[in-house]
Design a protein around this motif. Sequence first.
Motif, PDB file in Angstrom:
ATOM      1  N   CYS A  42       0.701  -1.259  -0.133  1.00  0.00           N
ATOM      2  CA  CYS A  42       0.038  -0.066  -0.044  1.00  0.00           C
ATOM      3  C   CYS A  42       0.757   1.103   0.089  1.00  0.00           C
ATOM      4  O   CYS A  42       0.349   2.189  -0.261  1.00  0.00           O
ATOM      5  CB  CYS A  42      -0.758   0.136   1.180  1.00  0.00           C
ATOM      6  SG  CYS A  42      -0.072  -0.002   2.779  1.00  0.00           S
ATOM      7  N   CYS A  47      -1.000  -2.188   5.077  1.00  0.00           N
ATOM      8  CA  CYS A  47      -0.762  -3.792   4.797  1.00  0.00           C
ATOM      9  C   CYS A  47       0.344  -4.589   5.347  1.00  0.00           C
ATOM     10  O   CYS A  47      -0.009  -5.540   5.507  1.00  0.00           O
ATOM     11  CB  CYS A  47      -0.671  -3.727   3.126  1.00  0.00           C
ATOM     12  SG  CYS A  47       1.207  -3.580   2.557  1.00  0.00           S
ATOM     13  N   CYS A  50       5.845  -4.573   3.969  1.00  0.00           N
ATOM     14  CA  CYS A  50       7.016  -3.924   4.087  1.00  0.00           C
ATOM     15  C   CYS A  50       7.777  -4.039   5.733  1.00  0.00           C
ATOM     16  O   CYS A  50       8.697  -3.657   5.613  1.00  0.00           O
ATOM     17  CB  CYS A  50       6.848  -2.484   3.837  1.00  0.00           C
ATOM     18  SG  CYS A  50       5.999  -1.696   5.047  1.00  0.00           S
TER      19      CYS A  50
HETATM   20  S1  FES Z   1       3.757  -1.274   2.217  1.00  0.00           S
HETATM   21 FE1  FES Z   1       1.792  -1.406   3.080  1.00  0.00          FE
HETATM   22  S2  FES Z   1       2.281  -1.021   5.120  1.00  0.00           S
HETATM   23 FE2  FES Z   1       4.121  -0.362   4.034  1.00  0.00          FE
END
Ligand code: FES
Length: 155
Positions: A42, A47, A50
């Motif tokens: 995201c 999400c 990462c």
């Molecule tokens: S890419 Fe989704 S929380 Fe970091």
Amino acid sequence: MASKTITLHVNGEVRTITVRASDTLLFALRGKLGLTGPKPGCLNGDCGACTINVDGWPMKSCLMLAVEAVGKEVVTIEGLHDTPIQRAFVEEFAFQCGYCTPGFIMNCHSLLKQHPDADDRIIKEWLESNICRCTSYIEIEKAVKSVLRKEEPGG
Ligand code: FES
Ligand code: FES
């Protein structure tokens, strides 16, 4: 935009890179250090794909600037080697496509370190920070619990 050379401690190694002030840690890890375990999803903190560990705590690396990581201990999924939670994810089939898995494992790895006696409430709270689109959260919870109870995964 001005660039800056910084030194980071990542997965037990000292790494020197040049970044822009606005570069996220996720961007630097993937683009500058070749550590592609942390996944872009995201890019706004929702999400958890990462997720890495910073000084032992889970951190969404899309929300942290690379320059903010100076002086901290950064660990990505590449820095874990055959840990109990990695084995438990395999044994409990706690993934399908795997895109979310590095982030979940880094979150769970921190959870197990910070709360070695975690109860169901704590486990659920921590897992809320990561999203999986294709497997069941039940297997992920089972993986965490199998490590907490020091049971053989699958049992
Ligand atoms: S890419 Fe989704 S929380 Fe970091
Ligand atoms: S295993 Fe596919 S998104 Fe989680």
